[in-house]
Design an enzyme around this catalytic site. Sequence first.
Site, PDB file in Angstrom:
ATOM      1  N   SER A 149       0.872  -1.192   0.000  1.00 56.75           N
ATOM      2  CA  SER A 149       0.000   0.000   0.000  1.00 56.75           C
ATOM      3  C   SER A 149       0.902   1.233   0.000  1.00 56.75           C
ATOM      4  O   SER A 149       2.058   1.159   0.427  1.00 56.75           O
ATOM      5  CB  SER A 149      -0.838   0.002   1.286  1.00 56.75           C
ATOM      6  OG  SER A 149      -1.455   1.258   1.484  1.00 56.75           O
ATOM      7  N   TYR A 193      -1.504  -0.342  10.709  1.00 57.55           N
ATOM      8  CA  TYR A 193      -1.619  -0.680   9.285  1.00 57.55           C
ATOM      9  C   TYR A 193      -0.358  -0.228   8.536  1.00 57.55           C
ATOM     10  O   TYR A 193       0.215  -0.990   7.743  1.00 57.55           O
ATOM     11  CB  TYR A 193      -2.866  -0.009   8.705  1.00 57.55           C
ATOM     12  CG  TYR A 193      -3.159  -0.347   7.264  1.00 57.55           C
ATOM     13  CD1 TYR A 193      -3.729  -1.567   6.920  1.00 57.55           C
ATOM     14  CD2 TYR A 193      -2.866   0.549   6.233  1.00 57.55           C
ATOM     15  CE1 TYR A 193      -4.002  -1.892   5.588  1.00 57.55           C
ATOM     16  CE2 TYR A 193      -3.138   0.243   4.906  1.00 57.55           C
ATOM     17  CZ  TYR A 193      -3.709  -0.970   4.592  1.00 57.55           C
ATOM     18  OH  TYR A 193      -3.973  -1.280   3.269  1.00 57.55           O
TER      19      TYR A 193
HETATM   20  P1  NAP Z   1     -11.387  -6.044   1.187  1.00 57.64           P
HETATM   21  O1  NAP Z   1     -12.309  -5.526   0.141  1.00 57.64           O
HETATM   22  O2  NAP Z   1     -11.680  -5.758   2.620  1.00 57.64           O
HETATM   23  O3  NAP Z   1     -11.217  -7.642   0.977  1.00 57.64           O
HETATM   24  C1  NAP Z   1     -10.398  -8.336   1.860  1.00 57.64           C
HETATM   25  C2  NAP Z   1     -10.201  -9.759   1.397  1.00 57.64           C
HETATM   26  O4  NAP Z   1      -9.236 -10.382   2.256  1.00 57.64           O
HETATM   27  C3  NAP Z   1     -11.454 -10.609   1.477  1.00 57.64           C
HETATM   28  O5  NAP Z   1     -11.405 -11.566   0.437  1.00 57.64           O
HETATM   29  C4  NAP Z   1     -11.334 -11.264   2.848  1.00 57.64           C
HETATM   30  O6  NAP Z   1     -12.040 -12.507   2.943  1.00 57.64           O
HETATM   31  C5  NAP Z   1      -9.826 -11.504   2.889  1.00 57.64           C
HETATM   32  N1  NAP Z   1      -9.274 -11.632   4.237  1.00 57.64           N
HETATM   33  C6  NAP Z   1      -9.377 -10.751   5.266  1.00 57.64           C
HETATM   34  N2  NAP Z   1      -8.714 -11.213   6.344  1.00 57.64           N
HETATM   35  C7  NAP Z   1      -8.189 -12.415   5.988  1.00 57.64           C
HETATM   36  C8  NAP Z   1      -7.448 -13.403   6.665  1.00 57.64           C
HETATM   37  N3  NAP Z   1      -7.100 -13.254   7.941  1.00 57.64           N
HETATM   38  N4  NAP Z   1      -7.109 -14.533   6.002  1.00 57.64           N
HETATM   39  C9  NAP Z   1      -7.472 -14.714   4.714  1.00 57.64           C
HETATM   40  N5  NAP Z   1      -8.175 -13.815   4.019  1.00 57.64           N
HETATM   41  C10 NAP Z   1      -8.538 -12.679   4.645  1.00 57.64           C
HETATM   42  O7  NAP Z   1      -9.905  -5.497   0.963  1.00 57.64           O
HETATM   43  P2  NAP Z   1      -9.219  -4.868  -0.358  1.00 57.64           P
HETATM   44  O8  NAP Z   1      -9.465  -3.412  -0.354  1.00 57.64           O
HETATM   45  O9  NAP Z   1      -9.543  -5.688  -1.551  1.00 57.64           O
HETATM   46  O10 NAP Z   1      -7.687  -5.058   0.034  1.00 57.64           O
HETATM   47  C11 NAP Z   1      -6.891  -6.125  -0.435  1.00 57.64           C
HETATM   48  C12 NAP Z   1      -5.436  -5.840  -0.105  1.00 57.64           C
HETATM   49  O11 NAP Z   1      -5.048  -4.620  -0.743  1.00 57.64           O
HETATM   50  C13 NAP Z   1      -5.157  -5.650   1.384  1.00 57.64           C
HETATM   51  O12 NAP Z   1      -3.909  -6.203   1.707  1.00 57.64           O
HETATM   52  C14 NAP Z   1      -5.135  -4.140   1.538  1.00 57.64           C
HETATM   53  O13 NAP Z   1      -4.351  -3.750   2.642  1.00 57.64           O
HETATM   54  C15 NAP Z   1      -4.496  -3.744   0.220  1.00 57.64           C
HETATM   55  N6  NAP Z   1      -4.770  -2.372  -0.170  1.00 57.64           N
HETATM   56  C16 NAP Z   1      -6.046  -1.910  -0.321  1.00 57.64           C
HETATM   57  C17 NAP Z   1      -6.238  -0.579  -0.706  1.00 57.64           C
HETATM   58  C18 NAP Z   1      -7.609   0.005  -0.900  1.00 57.64           C
HETATM   59  O14 NAP Z   1      -7.691   1.237  -1.074  1.00 57.64           O
HETATM   60  N7  NAP Z   1      -8.683  -0.772  -0.916  1.00 57.64           N
HETATM   61  C19 NAP Z   1      -5.137   0.272  -0.914  1.00 57.64           C
HETATM   62  C20 NAP Z   1      -3.854  -0.243  -0.743  1.00 57.64           C
HETATM   63  C21 NAP Z   1      -3.675  -1.560  -0.379  1.00 57.64           C
HETATM   64  P3  NAP Z   1     -13.617 -12.577   3.379  1.00 57.64           P
HETATM   65  O15 NAP Z   1     -14.407 -12.170   2.161  1.00 57.64           O
HETATM   66  O16 NAP Z   1     -13.817 -14.002   3.756  1.00 57.64           O
HETATM   67  O17 NAP Z   1     -13.785 -11.610   4.509  1.00 57.64           O
END
Ligand code: NAP
Length: 272
Positions: A163, A176
């Site tokens: 991130s 985070y």
């Molecule tokens: P999200 O929409 O909240 O989705 C999270 C995903 O991770 C879901 O599939 C969830 O499964 C799974 N998950 C959560 N905790 C877990 C665990 N302990 N073990 C296995 N799976 C787990 O998140 P996202 O925005 O797509 O983010 C994905 C990644 O990108 C993360 O690492 C986040 O930090 C990074 N990121 C996101 C952003 C942003 O702006 N969105 C920006 C930079 C980086 P369930 O469906 O079963 O809950």
Amino acid sequence: MAEENSPGKSDRKVALVTGASRGIGRAIAIELARVNYEVMINYAANREAADEACAAVRAASVNEGVRVATCRANVADASARENLLQQTREQFGRLDLLVNNAGIAPDKRVDLLDATVDSFDHVIDVNLRGPYFLTQAVARWMIEQRSSGEIDDYRPAIVNITSVSAYAASPERGDYCVSKAGLSMMTKLYAARLAKEGINVYEIRPGVISTDMTAGVKAKYDRLIEGDLTPIKRWGTPEDVGRAVAAVATGMFAFSTGEVINVDGGFHLRRL
Ligand code: NAP
């Protein structure tokens, strides 16, 4: 219901994407299917979303009969990680790409001076300790597959989804930021160690992406993007990140390792 997969070692490349039931991970899995990968979709608890993602990945696959499977496993839990790899071996018989995508934001944004040990431990466990040791186990398996010589032209890779929080300080979610800075260093460590094993390691660093994770802070980021947050004035999409992973997965960066690929609308540019 998920369709049955045919048994035996896959002829195609296989990716394990953690946290692929929703958001960025789901889009990564879909884009990988578009470049002919078979995919293991890992998720934490949301079975319905995982089944939907499984169907979407199958629909995006370029070939008939592509194997896609789901596996519930908390990446923070050692025995769950072991089971995840066991299931991957049983379902696909090989692994070419690990995408450490699963991650969480802290339950509450609180000032650094009020932050709790519980929140810190939880965020670090999922975002850093889990991927650190999942990568260790996967790297051992990849080395074993490579030395067996059973797979022609075997060129495995590992991708970590970090991130902009790896370097941009947000004092109301320090845990985070620390977890993502750690994951960034983890990319360098594994890249340095695994190059001689023929395994390249990459960091993909998203900016503000529209997913469930950012739904609660949508109004704040709408305002910032409307202002001057990023040179490219829009929210990022999960597909923006998915396509970057697919580019790496197709082997187009074979002479690069430890590389950081920003997918952030130019957020990282210092401007004057
Ligand atoms: P999200 O929409 O909240 O989705 C999270 C995903 O991770 C879901 O599939 C969830 O499964 C799974 N998950 C959560 N905790 C877990 C665990 N302990 N073990 C296995 N799976 C787990 O998140 P996202 O925005 O797509 O983010 C994905 C990644 O990108 C993360 O690492 C986040 O930090 C990074 N990121 C996101 C952003 C942003 O702006 N969105 C920006 C930079 C980086 P369930 O469906 O079963 O809950």
